[in-house]
Design a protein around this motif. Sequence first.
Motif, short mmCIF file in Angstrom:
data_model
loop_
_atom_site.label_atom_id
_atom_site.label_comp_id
_atom_site.label_asym_id
_atom_site.label_seq_id
_atom_site.Cartn_x
_atom_site.Cartn_y
_atom_site.Cartn_z
N SER A 117 -6.28 -85.90 -13.77
CA SER A 117 -4.90 -85.36 -13.44
C SER A 117 -4.54 -85.47 -12.18
O SER A 117 -4.73 -84.29 -11.22
CB SER A 117 -4.59 -84.09 -14.13
N SER A 121 -4.02 -81.90 -8.78
CA SER A 121 -5.10 -81.96 -7.84
C SER A 121 -4.44 -82.12 -6.61
O SER A 121 -4.84 -81.51 -5.63
CB SER A 121 -6.15 -83.12 -8.18
N THR A 149 -6.40 -75.82 -9.83
CA THR A 149 -6.37 -77.22 -10.39
C THR A 149 -6.16 -77.40 -11.84
O THR A 149 -5.25 -77.76 -12.31
CB THR A 149 -7.22 -78.50 -9.87
N MET A 153 -3.02 -77.84 -14.55
CA MET A 153 -2.97 -78.85 -15.65
C MET A 153 -2.61 -78.18 -16.90
O MET A 153 -1.78 -79.11 -17.65
CB MET A 153 -4.62 -79.34 -16.12
N SER A 158 -0.28 -81.55 -18.00
CA SER A 158 -0.37 -82.97 -17.60
C SER A 158 -1.64 -83.75 -18.36
O SER A 158 -2.01 -84.97 -18.42
CB SER A 158 -0.77 -83.05 -16.08
N VAL A 159 -2.49 -82.77 -18.96
CA VAL A 159 -3.71 -83.34 -19.76
C VAL A 159 -3.44 -82.52 -21.37
O VAL A 159 -3.11 -81.53 -21.19
CB VAL A 159 -4.78 -83.12 -19.24
N ALA A 164 -7.94 -79.77 -20.27
CA ALA A 164 -7.72 -78.78 -19.41
C ALA A 164 -8.80 -77.68 -19.45
O ALA A 164 -9.31 -77.07 -18.38
CB ALA A 164 -6.35 -78.08 -19.45
#
Length: 195
Positions: A117, A121, A149, A153, A158-159, A164
């Motif tokens: 991701s 990051s 991070t 996420m 984002s994931v 995550a």
Amino acid sequence: MDILLLFIGAYLLGSISFSYIITKGFKKGDIRKLGSGNAGATNTLRVIGVGPAILVLLLDALKGIVPVWIALSLHYPLITAIVAGGMAIIGHNWPVYYGFKGGKGVATTIGVFVMASFFPSLIAGILVILIIALTRYVSLGSIVFMILTPVLMFVFRSVPVEAALMALLIGLLSIWRHRTNISRLLNGNERKLGQ
């Protein structure tokens, strides 16, 4: 079987200690017996300088990038790719080639997180650079990155959640590897960058 081979290959790749190899190349001896005793980029900086340290940082990050990239190229789910990256981190921390005594896996974890991701990051990385610039504590910056991070996420979604969570477990592994640094930070005797 293919996944098993991926995980084994990631571990073996992670087990290559570039800080050890490069420090030996400079005829400085075993990096694990010099400076802080950690086989990583920060100790390489202390022992042999900026250029070699940057090279170690990039190569160690690449150890995390490659397994994730291969897994995603083979169309495995992201969580599988992150586990493959986690195997590279385990290899870095407990390398089969060097008596299972390695580093703390920060740069390799950065590689895994960036591939998993990018924007969380990146945001965490910018904040960490500021923290290190202000405090000169690399360990503090590393710890913040490992927690922030995966949290980002989750926040940015984002994931997938399970990916995550796996990233968070990897981050917690790194924090556990930093337990002596945490103790020194709390006691006020952690070494600063440049010391």
